[in-house]
Each structure stands twice: as structure tokens, then as C-alpha cells.
Write a protein that holds these residues in place. Structure first.
Motif, PDB file in Angstrom:
ATOM      1  N   UNK A  46       0.847  -1.203   0.000  1.00  0.00           N
ATOM      2  CA  UNK A  46       0.000   0.000   0.000  1.00  0.00           C
ATOM      3  C   UNK A  46       0.876   1.244   0.000  1.00  0.00           C
ATOM      4  N   UNK A  47       0.384   2.342  -0.579  1.00  0.00           N
ATOM      5  CA  UNK A  47       1.197   3.560  -0.622  1.00  0.00           C
ATOM      6  C   UNK A  47       1.482   4.089   0.792  1.00  0.00           C
ATOM      7  N   UNK A  48       2.650   4.669   0.932  1.00  0.00           N
ATOM      8  CA  UNK A  48       3.061   5.219   2.234  1.00  0.00           C
ATOM      9  C   UNK A  48       2.224   6.445   2.549  1.00  0.00           C
ATOM     10  N   UNK A  49       1.826   6.574   3.790  1.00  0.00           N
ATOM     11  CA  UNK A  49       1.035   7.717   4.230  1.00  0.00           C
ATOM     12  C   UNK A  49       1.955   8.686   4.946  1.00  0.00           C
ATOM     13  N   UNK A  50       1.980   9.944   4.485  1.00  0.00           N
ATOM     14  CA  UNK A  50       2.816  10.965   5.119  1.00  0.00           C
ATOM     15  C   UNK A  50       2.121  11.467   6.371  1.00  0.00           C
ATOM     16  N   UNK A  51       2.870  11.591   7.435  1.00  0.00           N
ATOM     17  CA  UNK A  51       2.287  12.080   8.694  1.00  0.00           C
ATOM     18  C   UNK A  51       2.591  13.523   8.871  1.00  0.00           C
TER      19      UNK A  51
END
Length: 53
Positions: free
Chosen positions: A48-53
Motif C-alpha cells: 500500500x502507498x506510504x502515508x505521510x504524517x
């Protein structure tokens, strides 16, 4: 389905040993299925695509 039909078709092929042919036929079916499975290639699941925090 295939296993039970294989037993029905091969039960009386070798009358001296009534179920010996069924065991040999099942071993042959297992060997053929193993050869088929050797050729199966599964794709790895996509990350899954990385989620930026």
C-alpha cells in the motif's frame, strides 16, 4: 471429485490386489498436480502507498 472417480475407475484393474491400482493411480494424480504447481507463479501483493504524517 477427481479422487473418488479415480478410485471407481481403477478399483478392479488389478484383480489380484483389488485396491493396489487405486493407490498407484492416486500417486500418479498427486505427481501430476505437483508438476503443475511447480509451474505456478504467484505475484507478490502490492505494497500500500506510504502515508505521510
Amino acid at each position: 471429485m477427481i479422487g473418488s472417480q479415480t478410485v471407481n475407475y481403477t478399483m478392479y484393474l488389478w484383480t489380484a490386489h483389488i485396491f493396489a491400482a487405486t493407490f498407484l493411480a492416486q500417486a500418479a494424480v498427486a505427481a501430476v498436480s505437483a508438476l503443475v504447481l511447480i509451474g505456478v507463479r504467484c505475484r507478490l501483493p502490492l505494497r500500500p502507498p506510504a502515508v505521510a504524517h
